[in-house]
Motif scaffolding. Structure first.
Motif, PDB file in Angstrom:
ATOM      1  N   ASP A  85       0.849  -1.189   0.000  1.00 58.07           N
ATOM      2  CA  ASP A  85       0.000   0.000   0.000  1.00 58.07           C
ATOM      3  C   ASP A  85       0.886   1.241   0.000  1.00 58.07           C
ATOM      4  N   CYS A  86       0.365   2.337  -0.555  1.00 54.75           N
ATOM      5  CA  CYS A  86       1.155   3.567  -0.579  1.00 54.75           C
ATOM      6  C   CYS A  86       0.245   4.784  -0.494  1.00 54.75           C
ATOM      7  N   LEU A  87       0.695   5.754   0.294  1.00 52.56           N
ATOM      8  CA  LEU A  87       0.040   7.043   0.401  1.00 52.56           C
ATOM      9  C   LEU A  87       0.937   8.056  -0.295  1.00 52.56           C
ATOM     10  N   TYR A  88       0.400   8.725  -1.319  1.00 52.80           N
ATOM     11  CA  TYR A  88       1.152   9.690  -2.110  1.00 52.80           C
ATOM     12  C   TYR A  88       0.732  11.104  -1.731  1.00 52.80           C
ATOM     13  N   TYR A  89       1.717  11.997  -1.628  1.00 49.82           N
ATOM     14  CA  TYR A  89       1.474  13.390  -1.292  1.00 49.82           C
ATOM     15  C   TYR A  89       2.229  14.255  -2.298  1.00 49.82           C
ATOM     16  N   VAL A  90       1.517  15.135  -2.995  1.00 54.47           N
ATOM     17  CA  VAL A  90       2.138  16.023  -3.975  1.00 54.47           C
ATOM     18  C   VAL A  90       2.737  17.216  -3.224  1.00 54.47           C
ATOM     19  N   VAL A  91       4.064  17.345  -3.301  1.00 51.45           N
ATOM     20  CA  VAL A  91       4.784  18.426  -2.634  1.00 51.45           C
ATOM     21  C   VAL A  91       4.758  19.688  -3.483  1.00 51.45           C
ATOM     22  N   SER A  92       5.013  19.534  -4.785  1.00 54.21           N
ATOM     23  CA  SER A  92       5.007  20.683  -5.690  1.00 54.21           C
ATOM     24  C   SER A  92       4.610  20.226  -7.080  1.00 54.21           C
ATOM     25  N   GLY A  93       4.220  21.191  -7.898  1.00 49.56           N
ATOM     26  CA  GLY A  93       3.767  20.871  -9.244  1.00 49.56           C
ATOM     27  C   GLY A  93       2.405  20.200  -9.175  1.00 49.56           C
ATOM     28  N   GLU A  94       2.169  19.331 -10.152  1.00 53.07           N
ATOM     29  CA  GLU A  94       0.906  18.602 -10.157  1.00 53.07           C
ATOM     30  C   GLU A  94       1.071  17.288 -10.893  1.00 53.07           C
ATOM     31  N   ILE A  95       0.186  16.359 -10.562  1.00 46.80           N
ATOM     32  CA  ILE A  95       0.125  15.098 -11.294  1.00 46.80           C
ATOM     33  C   ILE A  95      -1.276  14.965 -11.886  1.00 46.80           C
ATOM     34  N   VAL A  96      -1.325  14.297 -13.024  1.00 48.53           N
ATOM     35  CA  VAL A  96      -2.575  14.130 -13.748  1.00 48.53           C
ATOM     36  C   VAL A  96      -2.878  12.639 -13.834  1.00 48.53           C
ATOM     37  N   MET A  97      -4.071  12.287 -13.349  1.00 46.55           N
ATOM     38  CA  MET A  97      -4.549  10.901 -13.399  1.00 46.55           C
ATOM     39  C   MET A  97      -5.888  10.920 -14.129  1.00 46.55           C
ATOM     40  N   GLY A  98      -5.860  10.569 -15.427  1.00 50.75           N
ATOM     41  CA  GLY A  98      -7.086  10.662 -16.214  1.00 50.75           C
ATOM     42  C   GLY A  98      -7.514  12.110 -16.305  1.00 50.75           C
ATOM     43  N   ASN A  99      -8.758  12.404 -15.865  1.00 51.23           N
ATOM     44  CA  ASN A  99      -9.224  13.797 -15.908  1.00 51.23           C
ATOM     45  C   ASN A  99      -9.064  14.490 -14.557  1.00 51.23           C
ATOM     46  N   ALA A 104      -0.173  20.567  -5.390  1.00 53.48           N
ATOM     47  CA  ALA A 104       0.560  20.562  -4.124  1.00 53.48           C
ATOM     48  C   ALA A 104      -0.412  20.569  -2.955  1.00 53.48           C
ATOM     49  N   GLY A 105      -0.144  19.703  -1.976  1.00 52.10           N
ATOM     50  CA  GLY A 105      -0.999  19.581  -0.803  1.00 52.10           C
ATOM     51  C   GLY A 105      -2.067  18.519  -0.945  1.00 52.10           C
ATOM     52  N   GLU A 106      -2.188  17.937  -2.130  1.00 51.13           N
ATOM     53  CA  GLU A 106      -3.175  16.882  -2.374  1.00 51.13           C
ATOM     54  C   GLU A 106      -2.446  15.565  -2.606  1.00 51.13           C
ATOM     55  N   GLY A 107      -3.188  14.488  -2.697  1.00 53.57           N
ATOM     56  CA  GLY A 107      -2.565  13.202  -2.929  1.00 53.57           C
ATOM     57  C   GLY A 107      -3.587  12.103  -3.087  1.00 53.57           C
ATOM     58  N   PHE A 108      -3.121  10.876  -2.967  1.00 56.98           N
ATOM     59  CA  PHE A 108      -4.010   9.732  -3.080  1.00 56.98           C
ATOM     60  C   PHE A 108      -3.406   8.539  -2.351  1.00 56.98           C
ATOM     61  N   ALA A 120       3.282  13.799 -14.926  1.00 65.55           N
ATOM     62  CA  ALA A 120       3.625  15.056 -14.271  1.00 65.55           C
ATOM     63  C   ALA A 120       3.040  16.198 -15.086  1.00 65.55           C
ATOM     64  N   GLY A 121       2.615  17.235 -14.392  1.00 62.60           N
ATOM     65  CA  GLY A 121       2.041  18.398 -15.066  1.00 62.60           C
ATOM     66  C   GLY A 121       3.085  19.214 -15.800  1.00 62.60           C
ATOM     67  N   PRO A 122       2.690  20.370 -16.343  1.00 67.07           N
ATOM     68  CA  PRO A 122       3.578  21.186 -17.174  1.00 67.07           C
ATOM     69  C   PRO A 122       4.794  21.753 -16.441  1.00 67.07           C
ATOM     70  N   GLU A 123       4.757  21.806 -15.118  1.00 67.95           N
ATOM     71  CA  GLU A 123       5.908  22.270 -14.338  1.00 67.95           C
ATOM     72  C   GLU A 123       6.633  21.099 -13.665  1.00 67.95           C
ATOM     73  N   GLY A 124       6.205  19.880 -13.956  1.00 72.27           N
ATOM     74  CA  GLY A 124       6.758  18.711 -13.287  1.00 72.27           C
ATOM     75  C   GLY A 124       6.043  18.456 -11.983  1.00 72.27           C
ATOM     76  N   ALA A 125       6.596  17.548 -11.183  1.00 71.98           N
ATOM     77  CA  ALA A 125       5.971  17.224  -9.903  1.00 71.98           C
ATOM     78  C   ALA A 125       6.998  16.645  -8.948  1.00 71.98           C
ATOM     79  N   GLU A 126       6.803  16.940  -7.673  1.00 69.27           N
ATOM     80  CA  GLU A 126       7.541  16.285  -6.596  1.00 69.27           C
ATOM     81  C   GLU A 126       6.513  15.586  -5.735  1.00 69.27           C
ATOM     82  N   VAL A 127       6.778  14.329  -5.424  1.00 70.26           N
ATOM     83  CA  VAL A 127       5.820  13.500  -4.704  1.00 70.26           C
ATOM     84  C   VAL A 127       6.540  12.777  -3.566  1.00 70.26           C
ATOM     85  N   LEU A 128       5.879  12.687  -2.414  1.00 65.36           N
ATOM     86  CA  LEU A 128       6.360  11.843  -1.319  1.00 65.36           C
ATOM     87  C   LEU A 128       5.530  10.576  -1.311  1.00 65.36           C
TER      88      LEU A 128
END
Length: 174
Positions: A85-99, A104-108, A120-128
Motif C-alpha cells: 500500500d502507498c500514500l502519495y502526497y504532492v509536494v510541488s507541481g501537479e500530477i494528472v490521473m485521467g481527468n 501541491a498539498g493533495e494526494g491519493f 507530471a504536469g507542465p511544471e513537473g511534480a515532486e511527490v512523497l
C-alpha cells in the motif's frame, strides 16, 4: 538514533543522506517484455525522474519508509502496481490521473497490487511516497511496444527540457 525515557526510538534523516531507490534495493526492478526494448530506446525516460529513499526503518520488511520522487514536466509513468500500500502526497507541481489533476498539498492512497499511472504536469511534480514496507516490487502492466509508445512520445517531447541547463529544478541525485 536517540531514545526517549519511555524506550521509544526517534530516528532523524537528512536530505543529503538519501540514496537512489535503485541503489538502495528497496524496490525490486520491474520486468519488462523484451519486445519493448527491441522496439524502443528507453534511455531518455531515465532523465525525467529522480527517485530517492529519504527514510527506511530498521524494523524489517514491514517497517516504515519514505521515498521522494521528482518527475520532469510531462513525464508519463507506465501503468504499474506495487506489492505494498502507498500514500502519495504532492509536494510541488501537479500530477494528472485521467481527468483528475492533483496539486501541491493533495494526494491519493492506493492499495497494493492496484494498477495505476499518472503524468507530471507542465511544471513537473515532486511527490512523497509513504509506505509501511521497506521491501516492495513494481509490476509493469504495459508490456507491449504499442502501450509504451505514448510514454516514449512524452519522453521525446520533453527530454530536452529535462536535461537543459537551467531547465526544471530537479533535485540533485544522491
Amino acid at each position: 538514533m536517540s531514545t526517549n525515557q519511555h524506550g521509544k526510538a526517534m530516528v532523524f534523516y537528512r536530505t543529503e543522506d538519501r540514496v537512489s531507490l535503485d541503489d538502495d534495493g528497496m524496490m525490486s526492478p520491474p520486468a519488462i517484455d523484451p519486445s519493448v526494448f527491441e522496439a524502443h530506446d528507453l534511455g531518455p525516460i531515465n532523465d525525467g525522474s529522480r527517485v530517492t529513499v529519504l527514510f527506511k526503518g530498521s524494523g524489517g520488511p514491514d517497517a516504515f519508509s519514505l521515498v521522494h520522487a521528482w518527475f520532469g514536466p510531462g513525464y508519463l509513468l507506465p501503468r504499474h502496481s506495487h506489492s505494498a500500500d502507498c500514500l502519495y502526497y504532492v509536494v510541488s507541481g501537479e500530477i494528472v490521473m485521467g481527468n483528475r489533476v492533483l496539486k501541491a498539498g493533495e494526494g491519493f492512497f492506493i492499495e497494493s497490487d492496484a494498477v495505476y499511472a499518472y503524468s507530471a504536469g507542465p511544471e513537473g511534480a515532486e511527490v512523497l511516497e509513504f509506505r509501511n514496507s521497506t521491501s516492495f516490487d513494481m509490476k509493469i502492466a504495459d508490456q507491449t511496444p504499442q502501450r509504451w509508445q505514448p510514454i516514449i512520445d512524452a519522453a521525446t517531447a520533453n527530454h530536452a527540457a529535462w536535461v537543459a541547463p537551467g531547465g526544471p529544478a530537479a533535485p540533485q541525485p544522491a
